[in-house]
Design a protein around this motif. Structure first.
Motif, PDB file in Angstrom:
ATOM      1  N   PHE A 179       0.828  -1.191   0.000  1.00 54.21           N
ATOM      2  CA  PHE A 179       0.000   0.000   0.000  1.00 54.21           C
ATOM      3  C   PHE A 179       0.864   1.244   0.000  1.00 54.21           C
ATOM      4  CE2 PHE A 179      -2.420  -3.388   1.844  1.00 54.21           C
ATOM      5  CZ  PHE A 179      -3.687  -3.221   1.320  1.00 54.21           C
ATOM      6  N   ARG A 180       0.470   2.223  -0.797  1.00 51.67           N
ATOM      7  CA  ARG A 180       1.186   3.488  -0.785  1.00 51.67           C
ATOM      8  C   ARG A 180       0.809   4.255   0.473  1.00 51.67           C
ATOM      9  NH1 ARG A 180       3.556   6.822  -4.655  1.00 51.67           N
ATOM     10  NH2 ARG A 180       4.063   4.792  -5.522  1.00 51.67           N
ATOM     11  N   ALA A 181       1.805   4.552   1.293  1.00 52.26           N
ATOM     12  CA  ALA A 181       1.535   5.261   2.548  1.00 52.26           C
ATOM     13  C   ALA A 181       1.886   6.738   2.450  1.00 52.26           C
ATOM     14  CB  ALA A 181       2.311   4.625   3.692  1.00 52.26           C
ATOM     15  N   GLN A 182       2.974   7.042   1.750  1.00 53.09           N
ATOM     16  CA  GLN A 182       3.455   8.419   1.720  1.00 53.09           C
ATOM     17  C   GLN A 182       4.095   8.714   0.379  1.00 53.09           C
ATOM     18  OE1 GLN A 182       6.776   9.222   4.309  1.00 53.09           O
ATOM     19  NE2 GLN A 182       6.020  11.274   4.800  1.00 53.09           N
ATOM     20  N   THR A 183       3.850   9.911  -0.147  1.00 52.23           N
ATOM     21  CA  THR A 183       4.459  10.340  -1.397  1.00 52.23           C
ATOM     22  C   THR A 183       4.875  11.798  -1.259  1.00 52.23           C
ATOM     23  OG1 THR A 183       2.783   8.968  -2.482  1.00 52.23           O
ATOM     24  CG2 THR A 183       4.216  10.281  -3.896  1.00 52.23           C
ATOM     25  N   ARG A 184       6.132  12.074  -1.594  1.00 53.43           N
ATOM     26  CA  ARG A 184       6.629  13.447  -1.525  1.00 53.43           C
ATOM     27  C   ARG A 184       6.935  13.959  -2.911  1.00 53.43           C
ATOM     28  NH1 ARG A 184      10.864  13.029   3.269  1.00 53.43           N
ATOM     29  NH2 ARG A 184       9.547  13.755   4.968  1.00 53.43           N
TER      30      ARG A 184
END
Lengths: 249, 249
Positions: free
Chosen positions: A181-186
């Motif tokens: 699962f994608r949790a964080q994207t910067r």
DNA sequence: AAGTGGTCTAGACCACCTT
DNA sequence: AGGTGGTCTAGACCACTTC
């Protein structure tokens, strides 16, 4: 707001607007080569550098791409990179009918240094598998970067990924029976360094998306961290954080 | 002359790297003005345009800011714009101790045309309140854009927002007793158009984040849509889509 | 008034891609 | 070999900010 003066636009922007109009009208089709700087300069009776600036502006708008030694051609519209908590890079672009080509990845053993440990929220020194990779969509380079996989969470991942060019989401699902699962994207914008510029076939200094991501297991355990550069003329990111209802009619 | 250099790096990048090093060393403090192009050109025995390019590169890296008629000064590090499903622009930056200044908004009545209706997922023709706004953090412009609020969901919102410069999250909470949630955020890079460039005090063509957002009520009903341009040298976006667990130690 | 960076011209050399 | 865009120089004029 008073709009007193708007007449003296720089010459290169006027030229850019004329070229933009003729692209949008369809005088120049997708993939078509524009005339060289010298010929365009003659057409508007300006210096080569002035049309060059116009073309660079159009490139940053995503309308054309410039390649040294080759020329300037009309680009297809930007791709939509959709990100929700469940993501598959490969599946997403194939759903749009885009031809995705992943470079065979380069794999190396690694350990979490202080920086990486903080970013991944894991202990310093943990065993990782580093993966350099790149992608192209529709024949044009899109991304280039590196990923770090936790050996403790994905045992034997190095052997799995060696030479693998398919969807890693599917691979992990079938081999480990887990979902990432994608949790964080910067997101950040950075001018292309020489190496990134060469990989992505853009000029040095061209604005790139710098994207850092953290994928986790369903319980929030970190599993993969990645840093990629994306051509800002080729993509747009669309992040979904909650469901939306469509209203009325 | 003697171009017998074995570094194949462009001269302007070498100069940019030297300047970067002296900024990171602290020779040049935050906010400090650099010498003008002519003086820097003398220092490296190059043309003014060459150091100009170096400075532009550093600006895109977020290290310096250039203002016509004023000069080039060292920028503070990029701000972190954290986005989760619950967001308050004002609260977020104030938590970091940043001084936020919102321009008093300009308000106008509007109706959803076809484009806006699709983006907001509401019927065409619905009554909206349009709001032009801008923000600055630490004395430097950060964002400029427009938002559309649904009158049906936020009755009387036009009067509420007129002249209001505080946190809209708090305003809606206290007046309507509702909470807004970030449902969707789109990121794109666009070169600054003349108007955006003037508002954000950057040169025309400077790369900007173009951010489109959709906020909803807790049940997913669309409430506010917005389009903003952010200085790409001033900010980095950090989107959280799931909770993360910190492992070990 | 002085200094700054933005624009435009003009010409040169180069690395790169195609043929 | 010929054409392309990238780099660098040189000089000019301008709009803008600050004094």
């Amino acid at each position: 707001m008073s709009r007193a003066r708007e007449s003296h636009l720089p010459r290169y922007l006027e030229i850019a607007e004329e070229l933009e109009a003729s692209i949008r009208r369809g005088d120049l089709g997708e993939g078509e080569l524009l005339p060289g700087e010298l010929e365009l300069a003659k057409r508007w009776s300006v210096n080569r550098h002035t049309v060059g600036r116009a073309l660079n502006h159009l490139q940053q708008m995503g309308l054309v791409a410039r390649v040294k030694g080759h020329g300037t051609h009309v680009r297809p519209p930007r791709l939509d990179y959709r990100i929700a908590d469940q993501v598959s890079f490969t599946a997403m672009f194939e759903a749009v009918g885009a031809r995705v080509r992943k470079q065979p990845p380069t794999i190396h053993a690694a350990r979490a240094d202080a920086t990486l440990a903080t970013l991944m929220r894991i202990p310093v020194g943990e065993e990782l598998v580093g993966v350099r990779n790149g992608s192209a969509v529709g024949g044009s380079p899109l991304s280039w970067g590196v990923g770090y996989f936790r050996e403790a969470v994905l045992p034997g991942v190095a052997d799995l990924l060696a030479g693998f060019r398919g969807s890693t989401s599917e691979l992990f699902r079938s081999v480990y029976g887990i979902e990432l699962f994608r949790a964080q994207t910067r997101f950040e914008v950075q001018p292309a360094e020489p190496e990134a510029a060469a990989q992505l076939r853009v000029a040095i200094g061209f604005p790139l998306f710098k994207v850092e991501k953290l994928d986790t297991l369903s319980d929030g355990t970190p599993a993969v961290w990645g840093l990629s550069y994306f051509r800002s003329d080729a993509v747009r990111f669309d992040v979904q954080t909650r469901p939306i209802i469509t209203v009325g009619a």
